[in-house]
Design a protein around this motif. Structure first.
Motif, mmCIF file in Angstrom:
data_model
loop_
_atom_site.group_PDB
_atom_site.id
_atom_site.type_symbol
_atom_site.label_atom_id
_atom_site.label_comp_id
_atom_site.label_asym_id
_atom_site.label_seq_id
_atom_site.Cartn_x
_atom_site.Cartn_y
_atom_site.Cartn_z
ATOM 1 N N ASN A 11 0.812 -1.216 0.000
ATOM 2 C CA ASN A 11 0.000 0.000 0.000
ATOM 3 C C ASN A 11 0.851 1.275 0.000
ATOM 4 O O ASN A 11 0.345 2.358 0.230
ATOM 5 C CB ASN A 11 -0.958 0.012 1.192
ATOM 6 N N LYS A 29 -4.925 0.295 -7.118
ATOM 7 C CA LYS A 29 -6.119 -0.537 -6.879
ATOM 8 C C LYS A 29 -5.696 -1.822 -6.187
ATOM 9 O O LYS A 29 -4.549 -2.263 -6.307
ATOM 10 C CB LYS A 29 -6.846 -0.854 -8.181
ATOM 11 N N GLY A 30 -6.585 -2.331 -5.454
ATOM 12 C CA GLY A 30 -6.306 -3.589 -4.774
ATOM 13 C C GLY A 30 -6.507 -4.794 -5.715
ATOM 14 O O GLY A 30 -7.226 -4.710 -6.708
ATOM 15 N N HIS A 31 -5.856 -5.901 -5.341
ATOM 16 C CA HIS A 31 -5.943 -7.110 -6.194
ATOM 17 C C HIS A 31 -5.936 -8.345 -5.293
ATOM 18 O O HIS A 31 -5.228 -8.390 -4.281
ATOM 19 C CB HIS A 31 -4.760 -7.149 -7.152
ATOM 20 N N ASN A 32 -6.800 -9.327 -5.672
ATOM 21 C CA ASN A 32 -6.716 -10.661 -5.052
ATOM 22 C C ASN A 32 -7.062 -11.702 -6.106
ATOM 23 O O ASN A 32 -7.156 -11.361 -7.300
ATOM 24 C CB ASN A 32 -7.632 -10.762 -3.818
ATOM 25 N N ASP A 36 -9.543 -7.379 -9.517
ATOM 26 C CA ASP A 36 -9.104 -6.044 -9.063
ATOM 27 C C ASP A 36 -10.261 -5.279 -8.476
ATOM 28 O O ASP A 36 -11.414 -5.381 -8.938
ATOM 29 C CB ASP A 36 -8.553 -5.229 -10.237
ATOM 30 N N SER A 39 -10.033 1.497 -8.536
ATOM 31 C CA SER A 39 -8.799 2.287 -8.290
ATOM 32 C C SER A 39 -9.138 3.686 -7.803
ATOM 33 O O SER A 39 -10.247 4.179 -8.005
ATOM 34 C CB SER A 39 -7.971 2.372 -9.573
#
Length: 334
Positions: A11, A29-32, A36, A39
């Motif tokens: 982060n 943007k977050g990702h898993n 995604d 953003s």
């Protein structure tokens, strides 16, 4: 944005902005494993560094000791001020695109450089090579002489540059040569001589020699006593003159003198008298002194014998005083 580098999967991210980066946005943007997230963006505005400095203009061949030399550079885009760097022994300050500098007598060759500056930092500098020509170093000592005499000025001149030196002395009054390093001065009054030394590349240095003139003095010798009518040798006149010229002598009055234009005449006098000798140098300096000649009475003759000779004539015999001043004798009876 374009021109910005850095990478991170956390982060936070640390980035580097190149000198040519452009305005844009930093997004994240977050990702898993399912994909995604949405953003977010932060707009970044590029504040530009100063542009590269252009060509510096100004004199590139300088003599040590020159002053008020100006250098300038075209205005640098995005610069809010300018940073100048000068060679050793050169002084001057400026935050604009021009600078006026002074070269000391010990200044060295080097570069004059400049770069633009703003809140973001410095731009790329440009440089101008400067050749500083060395000056002769002149050391002088004041001189003294006797009025009408001569003295060598003898300045000490050291020079580590190349080429021959030229010399010019002013005023030329009394100098045997005003274009040599060590002239001889003949002076009758205090005077200051200035010498300008010029190098083969036109650089000049100067110095001064003060010449202090002491008075000419004369000594006519000790006073004399002489029997009336006799001759006495006056002492040979002496002076403190140190020049190479021939001195002139004049005795006054000329009464009784064998020669009134020599240093040591003889005097034949019948009364007390004071002679004045005036000595003159070839360039007009004078000095005078007196000598007194005092008359003393002749020794009176002493009658030694009064008698009668075989012819029944009187005989008178006396001792003749030892002086050449006696011309004749007169004999009287009581």
């Amino acid at each position: 944005p374009t021109g910005v580098t850095g990478s991170s999967s956390t982060n936070t991210i640390t980035v580097n902005y190149s000198r040519t980066f452009t305005s844009g946005s930093i997004t994240v943007k977050g990702h898993n494993q399912w994909g995604d997230g949405t953003s977010s963006a932060l707009a970044v505005t590029a504040n530009l560094l100063p542009a590269d400095a252009g060509t510096i203009t100004g004199s590139t061949i300088i003599c040590q000791g020159e002053s008020n030399i100006t250098y300038s550079v075209p205005e640098i885009a995005n610069a809010t001020s300018y940073v100048w760097t000068l060679p050793t022994g050169v002084t001057g300050t400026s935050t604009t695109n021009s600078i006026t500098v002074n070269y000391s007598k010990t200044a060295l060759s080097g570069n004059v450089s400049v770069k633009g500056h703003n809140d973001c930092g410095d731009g790329t500098a440009s440089a101008l090579a400067i050749t500083v020509n060395k000056l002769p170093v002149i050391t002088t000592t004041d001189r003294t002489l006797i009025c009408g005499g001569s003295v060598a000025l003898r300045p000490s001149i050291s020079y580590t540059g190349t080429g021959s030196l030229k010399y010019k002395w002013t005023p030329a009054t009394g100098l045997d040569n005003d274009s040599i390093a060590n002239p001889t001065a003949t002076a009758t009054g205090n005077i200051t001589y200035s010498v300008t030394v010029t190098t083969s590349n036109g650089c000049t240095a100067s110095g001064e020699v003060k010449v202090m003139v002491n008075s000419l003095t004369a000594n006519a010798g000790v006073d004399k006593t002489v029997v009336c009518g006799a001759t006495v040798q006056l002492g040979s006149v002496t002076t403190n003159y140190t020049g190479a010229g021939i001195l002139k002598y004049k005795w006054t009055p000329a009464t009784g003198l064998s020669n009134d234009s020599i240093a040591n005449p003889t005097a034949t006098v019948t009364n007390d008298i004071t002679y004045t000798i005036t000595v003159t140098t070839p360039n007009g300096c004078t000095a005078a002194d007196d000598v007194k000649v005092k008359i003393i009475p002749m020794d009176k003759p002493q009658i030694g014998i009064v008698s009668v000779n075989s012819s029944n004539k009187n005989i008178v015999v006396w001792n003749k005083p030892s002086t050449i001043g006696i011309e004749s004798y007169s004999i009287y009876r009581e």
